[in-house]
Design a protein around this motif. Structure first.
Motif, short mmCIF file in Angstrom:
data_model
loop_
_atom_site.label_atom_id
_atom_site.label_comp_id
_atom_site.label_asym_id
_atom_site.label_seq_id
_atom_site.Cartn_x
_atom_site.Cartn_y
_atom_site.Cartn_z
N GLN A 134 -15.50 -38.42 -58.86
CA GLN A 134 -16.09 -39.69 -58.49
C GLN A 134 -17.54 -39.48 -58.02
OE1 GLN A 134 -13.46 -42.06 -55.94
NE2 GLN A 134 -11.70 -40.96 -56.79
N THR A 135 -17.87 -38.24 -57.75
CA THR A 135 -19.23 -37.86 -57.40
C THR A 135 -19.45 -36.40 -57.76
OG1 THR A 135 -20.86 -37.88 -55.58
CG2 THR A 135 -18.60 -37.24 -55.04
N MET A 136 -20.69 -35.95 -57.75
CA MET A 136 -21.01 -34.60 -58.19
C MET A 136 -20.24 -33.52 -57.43
SD MET A 136 -24.78 -32.86 -58.52
CE MET A 136 -25.14 -33.11 -56.77
N GLU A 137 -19.89 -33.80 -56.18
CA GLU A 137 -19.17 -32.82 -55.37
C GLU A 137 -17.82 -32.46 -55.95
OE1 GLU A 137 -22.45 -34.12 -52.87
OE2 GLU A 137 -21.06 -35.16 -54.20
N ILE A 160 -9.59 -26.87 -48.76
CA ILE A 160 -9.79 -27.48 -50.08
C ILE A 160 -8.58 -27.24 -50.97
CG2 ILE A 160 -11.19 -27.44 -52.19
CD1 ILE A 160 -13.59 -26.67 -50.49
N LEU A 161 -8.08 -26.01 -50.98
CA LEU A 161 -6.94 -25.68 -51.82
C LEU A 161 -5.69 -26.44 -51.39
CD1 LEU A 161 -7.48 -21.82 -52.15
CD2 LEU A 161 -8.09 -23.60 -53.79
N GLN A 162 -5.47 -26.53 -50.08
CA GLN A 162 -4.32 -27.28 -49.59
C GLN A 162 -4.47 -28.77 -49.89
OE1 GLN A 162 -4.10 -26.25 -45.43
NE2 GLN A 162 -3.60 -24.11 -45.85
N GLY A 163 -5.69 -29.28 -49.74
CA GLY A 163 -5.92 -30.68 -50.03
C GLY A 163 -5.70 -31.01 -51.49
N MET A 164 -6.15 -30.12 -52.37
CA MET A 164 -6.00 -30.37 -53.80
C MET A 164 -4.55 -30.35 -54.25
SD MET A 164 -8.56 -31.29 -55.53
CE MET A 164 -7.63 -31.15 -57.06
N ALA A 165 -3.68 -29.77 -53.46
CA ALA A 165 -2.25 -29.76 -53.81
C ALA A 165 -1.69 -31.17 -53.90
CB ALA A 165 -1.47 -28.94 -52.79
N GLY A 166 -2.37 -32.12 -53.26
CA GLY A 166 -1.91 -33.50 -53.29
C GLY A 166 -2.57 -34.34 -54.37
N TYR A 167 -3.38 -33.70 -55.21
CA TYR A 167 -4.09 -34.42 -56.27
C TYR A 167 -3.84 -33.73 -57.62
CZ TYR A 167 -6.77 -36.69 -52.54
OH TYR A 167 -7.15 -37.40 -51.43
N VAL A 173 -10.15 -37.35 -56.32
CA VAL A 173 -10.47 -37.19 -54.91
C VAL A 173 -11.65 -38.09 -54.57
CG1 VAL A 173 -11.05 -35.56 -53.08
CG2 VAL A 173 -9.73 -34.78 -55.05
N SER A 174 -11.54 -38.85 -53.49
CA SER A 174 -12.58 -39.80 -53.14
C SER A 174 -13.85 -39.11 -52.66
CB SER A 174 -12.10 -40.74 -52.03
OG SER A 174 -12.02 -40.05 -50.79
N LYS A 175 -14.95 -39.82 -52.72
CA LYS A 175 -16.24 -39.30 -52.28
C LYS A 175 -16.18 -38.88 -50.81
CE LYS A 175 -21.11 -40.71 -51.96
NZ LYS A 175 -22.08 -41.78 -52.30
N ALA A 176 -15.54 -39.71 -49.98
CA ALA A 176 -15.45 -39.41 -48.55
C ALA A 176 -14.63 -38.14 -48.30
CB ALA A 176 -14.84 -40.59 -47.80
N THR A 177 -13.53 -38.00 -49.04
CA THR A 177 -12.67 -36.82 -48.86
C THR A 177 -13.38 -35.55 -49.31
OG1 THR A 177 -10.66 -38.14 -49.11
CG2 THR A 177 -10.47 -35.77 -49.50
N LEU A 178 -14.09 -35.62 -50.42
CA LEU A 178 -14.85 -34.46 -50.89
C LEU A 178 -15.85 -34.00 -49.84
CD1 LEU A 178 -15.57 -35.63 -54.55
CD2 LEU A 178 -14.17 -33.68 -53.90
N LYS A 179 -16.52 -34.94 -49.20
CA LYS A 179 -17.50 -34.61 -48.17
C LYS A 179 -16.83 -33.94 -46.98
CE LYS A 179 -21.28 -36.78 -45.53
NZ LYS A 179 -20.87 -36.47 -44.16
N VAL A 180 -15.70 -34.47 -46.56
CA VAL A 180 -14.96 -33.89 -45.43
C VAL A 180 -14.52 -32.46 -45.75
CG1 VAL A 180 -12.83 -34.04 -44.08
CG2 VAL A 180 -14.20 -36.09 -44.48
N TRP A 181 -13.96 -32.27 -46.94
CA TRP A 181 -13.50 -30.93 -47.33
C TRP A 181 -14.63 -29.93 -47.36
CZ3 TRP A 181 -9.90 -32.00 -52.17
CH2 TRP A 181 -8.71 -32.60 -51.72
N LEU A 182 -15.74 -30.30 -47.97
CA LEU A 182 -16.85 -29.37 -48.10
C LEU A 182 -17.48 -29.05 -46.74
CD1 LEU A 182 -18.56 -30.68 -51.35
CD2 LEU A 182 -17.59 -28.40 -51.01
#
Length: 235
Positions: A134-137, A160-167, A173-182
């Motif tokens: 949804q964004t470059m991240e 990031i790896l644990q979060g991606m397990a749900g996608y 992954v939303s823009k806001a979530t990508l920012k939080v993870w990074l």
């Protein structure tokens, strides 16, 4: 044939020469042109190296950083009129989930956040609109090795790896979530937490294109479209 890719994002002084004409009537909050920080153009130039290699000497590819998404769209439209012989491409963030049943142009027109400037995006070729979903991240988290190489000691990829397990895809992954993870993954590194303007240009250079294309169908679509366009031009 020339290919121009008009991209949402900060530029540098070299991008001014590539813009189809001076802006009219508005300025975005994101500067295209001379800045105190390095623009994204060189990062994209490295990321698109495979396309430049295919183009060779007969086809010229230009990556143009335009500023905001509206600026990129306005420059794209201007290019359609001022250089109709070229293959002009718009590349901007999707900003929100993309329904696979609609075209990229339809996705943008359906976004009320992008009204009213996008509503005249009709009768344009689907192959000329491409989305960073949804964004470059999303491209960055697709290649953990590149993130690890850039940030070095202190980089914590587990979140990031644990979060991606749900996608099922980086593109969901939303823009806001990508920012939080990074930001969480990079907070304790020597370079500090993720900062788009400061870090994104180098991250683009480090990305493994095949890895990103496998993880991001819309990124793959961009490469596939431009490769096919060049093949048709050469035939």
């Amino acid at each position: 044939m020339n290919i121009y890719i008009y991209i949402e994002g900060a530029g540098d002084e070299d991008d001014i020469e590539l813009l189809p004409r001076p802006r009219q009537g508005f300025r975005s909050g994101i500067i295209s042109g001379k800045e105190t920080t390095t623009g994204l153009r060189l990062g994209f130039r490295k990321f698109f190296q495979e396309l430049y290699d295919i183009a060779g000497e007969k086809i010229k590819i230009f990556t143009v950083m335009c500023g905001s998404r509206r600026d990129a769209y306005e420059d794209f439209k201007t290019a359609l009129e001022s250089q109709p012989e070229a293959f002009n491409v718009l590349l901007i963030d999707a900003e929100s989930p993309v329904d696979s049943t609609v075209t990229p142009w339809e996705h943008l027109r359906n976004r009320t956040e992008d009204h009213p400037w996008i509503l005249d995006a009709v009768n344009f070729e689907d192959e000329q609109c491409h989305l960073m979903v949804q964004t470059m991240e999303a491209w960055f988290i697709a290649d953990i090795d590149a993130l690890r190489e850039f940030y070095g000691e202190g980089f914590r990829e587990d979140g990031i790896l644990q979060g991606m397990a749900g996608y099922h895809s980086v593109e969901t992954v939303s823009k806001a979530t990508l920012k939080v993870w990074l930001e969480a993954a990079t907070r304790h590194t020597g370079k500090g937490k993720y900062h788009k303007t400061k870090h994104a240009p180098k991250l683009l250079e480090l990305l493994d294109v095949d890895t990103v294309r496998q993880a991001s169908p819309y990124c793959d679509r961009l490469f596939t479209t431009l490769t096919a366009t060049m093949a048709t031009s050469a035939s």
